[in-house]
Design an enzyme around this catalytic site. Structure first.
Site, PDB file in Angstrom:
ATOM      1  N   LYS A   1      -3.613  27.635 -17.016  1.00 18.71           N
ATOM      2  CA  LYS A   1      -3.504  26.509 -16.087  1.00 18.71           C
ATOM      3  C   LYS A   1      -3.797  25.234 -16.857  1.00 18.71           C
ATOM      4  CE  LYS A   1      -5.190  24.554 -11.807  1.00 18.71           C
ATOM      5  NZ  LYS A   1      -5.987  24.757 -10.588  1.00 18.71           N
TER       6      LYS A   1
ATOM      7  N   ARG B   1      -3.387  17.391  -4.453  1.00 18.87           N
ATOM      8  CA  ARG B   1      -4.723  16.818  -4.231  1.00 18.87           C
ATOM      9  C   ARG B   1      -4.708  15.872  -3.043  1.00 18.87           C
ATOM     10  NH1 ARG B   1      -6.083  15.912 -10.699  1.00 18.87           N
ATOM     11  NH2 ARG B   1      -5.961  18.135 -11.236  1.00 18.87           N
TER      12      ARG B   1
ATOM     13  N   LYS C   1      -9.936  16.952 -15.437  1.00 21.36           N
ATOM     14  CA  LYS C   1     -10.238  18.384 -15.490  1.00 21.36           C
ATOM     15  C   LYS C   1     -10.031  18.958 -16.894  1.00 21.36           C
ATOM     16  CE  LYS C   1      -9.567  19.198 -10.533  1.00 21.36           C
ATOM     17  NZ  LYS C   1      -9.107  20.162  -9.505  1.00 21.36           N
TER      18      LYS C   1
ATOM     19  N   GLU D   1      -5.954  33.077 -23.436  1.00 23.73           N
ATOM     20  CA  GLU D   1      -6.461  33.107 -22.061  1.00 23.73           C
ATOM     21  C   GLU D   1      -5.933  34.338 -21.307  1.00 23.73           C
ATOM     22  OE1 GLU D   1      -8.638  31.534 -20.463  1.00 23.73           O
ATOM     23  OE2 GLU D   1      -8.891  29.515 -21.264  1.00 23.73           O
TER      24      GLU D   1
ATOM     25  N   LYS E   1       0.785  27.757 -14.968  1.00 21.37           N
ATOM     26  CA  LYS E   1       0.862  26.659 -14.009  1.00 21.37           C
ATOM     27  C   LYS E   1       0.667  25.336 -14.723  1.00 21.37           C
ATOM     28  CE  LYS E   1      -1.622  24.853 -10.126  1.00 21.37           C
ATOM     29  NZ  LYS E   1      -2.790  24.954  -9.291  1.00 21.37           N
TER      30      LYS E   1
ATOM     31  N   SER F   1       3.136  21.164  -6.868  1.00 17.84           N
ATOM     32  CA  SER F   1       3.435  20.094  -5.907  1.00 17.84           C
ATOM     33  C   SER F   1       4.242  18.950  -6.510  1.00 17.84           C
ATOM     34  CB  SER F   1       2.132  19.575  -5.302  1.00 17.84           C
ATOM     35  OG  SER F   1       1.263  19.086  -6.311  1.00 17.84           O
TER      36      SER F   1
ATOM     37  N   TYR G   1       6.672  25.865  -2.941  1.00 20.11           N
ATOM     38  CA  TYR G   1       6.738  25.232  -1.616  1.00 20.11           C
ATOM     39  C   TYR G   1       8.158  25.272  -1.065  1.00 20.11           C
ATOM     40  CZ  TYR G   1       2.258  23.627  -3.313  1.00 20.11           C
ATOM     41  OH  TYR G   1       0.997  23.609  -3.828  1.00 20.11           O
TER      42      TYR G   1
END
Ligand code: PBG
Length: 326
Positions: free
Chosen positions: A197, A207, A219, A235, A250, A276, A315
């Protein structure tokens, strides 16, 4: 006339031969539908930066899920909008057995037991700081956060979640969650790990949807550097060793190379999150009449599948399902 032993166009002449030689086929089975839930009754709110995407109160969400389930969509990923007064630094609301996610999962599994329910495990919707972990002296602390993530995952399992999806990027959380689930007897509850990610600017509209933007900093101390691909393999290897059933990349579109590398280097299914911002770009350009919306969506999702994704969180799932084979 040219003398050519190979004329690739022979395999493109008709729809029949194109279909017969097609390499990747997107189907409804590949789709996971992410949905936003909020407290209350009989309300839905459109998310301004995500046209045609709504936050639903649980009753209306259930209606929506009946519809998408009838369309053949098999899985949903749930995300909560938490009111400000229930947020704190430790994310205590996240493992409330009567919390919004827990009670919504119970309702879904009662009314639509066949629908596969995936819950998000991360602190950001519950954090006053909008961070995915607990903040101490301006830092996002790892091990203390993992303890909360474990409680959250257990509360989701108790509520009936089929799979939990840690999206926080803390080290060691997949192993801690797997061990705790097993210790409590939830051996059949799976883990969809957000393994690779990235610290991406494509999460902006999400968000907005959850009112979860970081209140300070960014982040980058936990999500991956956008320039790295080999680190994604590290990872993924760790998450699989710790017990991940499915690994995820992602965002999807700017990371198609990462999806492919993971696909070629693992034996678990690979998921990709068409996030998004990727949704918003297509919606905005289509609203302006600058793109043919459904064709662009099909091309985009097919590219993610072709890159190696077995599953796509998108979505667009509800909008595009009627155009896909089931
Ligand atoms: C948070 C989380 C995020 C998304 C899914 N889970 C946002 C973030 O990490 O800041 C983004 C999804 C999207 O943009 O569609 N743990």
């Amino acid at each position: 006339m040219l003398k050519l032993p190979q004329r690739p166009r022979r395999l493109r002449r008709t729809e029949a031969i194109r279909a017969m030689t097609r390499e990747a086929t997107l189907t409804v089975d590949d789709l996971i539908y992410p949905v936003f839930v909020m407290e209350g009754e009989n309300q839905k709110q459109e998310i301004p930066s995500m046209p045609d995407c709504f936050r639903y109160t649980p009753d209306l969400l259930l209606e929506e899920l009946h519809t998408v389930s009838q369309m053949g969509i098999k899985a949903v990923a749930l995300f909560p909008l938490i009111p400000p007064e229930k947020k704190d630094n430790e994310g205590k609301e996240s493992y409330n057995p009567e919390g919004l996610i827990q009670s919504t999962v119970r309702r879904i599994k009662k009314e639509l037991p066949q629908l596969f329910v995936i819950t998000d495990v991360a602190l950001d919707p519950y954090s006053i700081y909008g961070h995915d972990g607990i903040v101490r002296d301006g830092e996002i602390v790892n091990d203390e956060t993992v303890e909360v993530l474990v409680k959250m995952a257990l509360s989701h399992a108790e509520a009936g979640a089929d799979m939990v999806a840690p999206s926080d990027m803390m080290d060691g959380r997949v192993g801690a969650i797997r061990q705790a689930l097993d210790a409590e007897g939830w051996i059949n509850v799976g883990i969809l790990a957000y393994s690779a990610k990235y610290a991406s600017a494509y999460y902006g509209p999400f968000r907005d949807a959850l009112d979860s933007a970081p209140q300070f900093g960014d982040k980058k101390t936990y999500q991956m550097d956008i320039a790295n691909a080999r680190e994604a393999l590290k990872e993924v290897a760790l998450d699989i060793a710790e017990g991940a059933d499915i690994v995820m990349v992602k965002p999807a579109l700017a990371y198609l190379d990462v999806i492919r590398r993971i696909k070629d280097n693992t034996f678990t299914p690979v998921a990709a999150y068409n996030v998004s911002g990727e949704y918003a770009m297509i919606k905005a350009a289509s609203q302006k009449g600058w793109l043919e919306e459904n064709q662009v969506i099909l091309e985009t999702l097919t590219s993610i599948k072709r890159a190696g994704a077995d599953l796509i969180i998108t979505y667009f799932a509800k909008q595009i399902a009627p155009l896909l084979p089931r």
